[in-house]
Design an enzyme around this catalytic site. Structure first.
Site, PDB file in Angstrom:
ATOM      1  CB  SER A 196       2.873   1.461   6.764  1.00 20.03           C
ATOM      2  OG  SER A 196       1.763   1.694   7.586  1.00 20.03           O
TER       3      SER A 196
ATOM      4  CG  ASP B 126     -11.841  -6.230  -1.829  1.00 21.65           C
ATOM      5  OD1 ASP B 126     -10.749  -6.534  -2.329  1.00 21.65           O
ATOM      6  OD2 ASP B 126     -12.812  -5.809  -2.481  1.00 21.65           O
TER       7      ASP B 126
ATOM      8  CG  HIS C 103      -0.340   0.313   2.511  1.00 14.78           C
ATOM      9  ND1 HIS C 103       0.023  -0.663   3.421  1.00 14.78           N
ATOM     10  CD2 HIS C 103      -0.015   1.494   3.094  1.00 14.78           C
ATOM     11  CE1 HIS C 103       0.532  -0.094   4.498  1.00 14.78           C
ATOM     12  NE2 HIS C 103       0.519   1.215   4.324  1.00 14.78           N
TER      13      HIS C 103
END
Length: 383
Positions: free
Chosen positions: A316, A240, A175
């Site tokens: 992250s 998802d 991401h």
């Protein structure tokens, strides 16, 4: 004097982190388990249209599907696993390809590969993911920052963290460069930053015995040559409900010349030393600082580790690692066993509880990432 025990505790863990002290007694050593690893090989490659790089960078992702939700989800079939492990490659010139893969297991004689059997399978949120007392430690001074393992943590120009896993490769969260639909802004000119002293030894601002200020550091940047993202992360290819495929590999344009940390297959949580994991990242509430933390694993699924390590956006993509005994080489070795992904609200026996989540490196993911790094499966037989 009340703060002395806490300082001694922190010093002990930092020394453990750089390998000068072992917290384990001689009779018992947490040992890296041996795995029979599959082989993931490219089968065909298709050219794709250039992406528009229009997505906004998100430094964290979230999901409401907790451990019980994941445990109740069927494991992917062989065909689904092949689809999820197929991947997109983005090049520095903006071109893009999609590669389909095959999954194999070595025959018992070890002289060839065979296809796997087709029936097998491998609320409102808080902005801060801090659990009670903030237990993160900012790492200062080049004696720590430039030493392994802290020196393996790097910063992405999109705002996330990554970890050096080979001479030219960085492991991070998917991401950080792709929102599940398209690539984020800045990915075409993606750079990786390495902390270095702002001044040369002996220059203005360097540490000395009379200075109470830590030495100033700066980032030196290297451009990324290409990136790999598994199709399981890209929406429409996998379900998802979670973050199972939130990982990506970046290849730099030139070697970084630092010691890197190898990847490894994630052992079960009960086999981790003290049930604990470690990672360091560039949390955005402490700009320019590398922040180290450790905590216990609270729960796990086949693909995810649930923990309550204090973390902020920016961390992250950090490599989650442990230090265990390598029986073959008779030495202690740290390995990356997961990638810090983000935050989840989890329904625990009817009451909401929040966790930070790391994507585990499973045998299939290890085989895929290792092939991306090595370019052949023969060097990927040991996880």
């Amino acid at each position: 004097m009340a703060g002395i025990p806490g300082l001694l505790f922190l010093l002990f863990f930092l020394l453990c982190a750089v390998g000068q002290v072992s917290p384990y007694s001689a009779p018992w050593k947490p040992t890296w388990p041996a795995y029979r690893l599959p082989v993931v090989l490219p089968q065909s490659t298709l050219n794709l249209a250039k992406p528009d790089f229009g997505a906004e960078a998100k430094l964290e992702v979230s999901s409401s599907c907790g451990p019980q939700c994941h445990k109740g989800t069927p494991l992917p079939t062989y065909e689904e696993a092949k689809q999820y492990l197929s991947y997109e490659t983005l090049y520095a010139n903006g071109s893009r390809t999609e590669t389909q893969v095959g999954i194999y297991i070595l025959s018992s004689s070890g002289d060839g590969a065979q296809h796997r059997d087709s029936g097998s399978s491998g609320k409102s949120r808080r902005k801060r993911q801090i659990y009670g007392y903030d237990s993160r430690f900012s790492i200062f001074g080049k004696d720590f920052l430039l030493n392994y393992p802290f020196s393996t943590s790097v910063k992405l120009s999109t705002g996330c963290t990554g970890t050096l896993v080979a001479e030219k490769h960085v492991l991070t969260a998917a991401h950080c460069i792709h929102d599940g639909k398209t690539y984020v802004k800045g990915t075409q000119k993606l750079r990786v930053g390495f902390l270095k002293p702002k001044f040369k030894d002996g220059g203005r601002g360097a540490n000395d015995s009379t200075s109470a200020m830590p030495e100033q550091m700066k980032f030196q940047w290297i451009r990324v040559k290409r990136t790999h993202v598994p199709k399981g992360w890209i929406k429409g290819n996998a379900n998802d409900i979670g973050m199972d495929y939130d990982y990506a590999l970046l290849e730099l344009k030139k070697p970084h010349k630092r010691k890197f940390m190898k990847i490894g297959v994630s052992p079960p949580a009960k086999q981790l030393p003290g049930g604990r994991i470690h990672f360091s990242g560039y949390d955005n509430d402490r700009p320019g600082n590398l922040v180290y933390r450790f905590c216990d694993v609270k729960d796990e699924t086949y693909d995810l580790l649930y923990q309550q390590c204090d973390a902020q956006p920016g961390a992250s993509g950090s490599g989650v690692y442990v230090r265990m005994w390598k029986r073959q080489q008779q030495k202690w070795e740290r390995k990356i066993i997961g990638i810090f992904s983000g935050h989840q609200w989890v329904d625990m026996n009817g009451s909401p509880q929040d966790f930070n989540v790391a994507v585990r490196i499973t045998p299939l993911k290890y085989a895929q990432i290792c092939y991306w790094i090595k370019g052949n499966y023969l060097d990927c037989r040991e996880g």
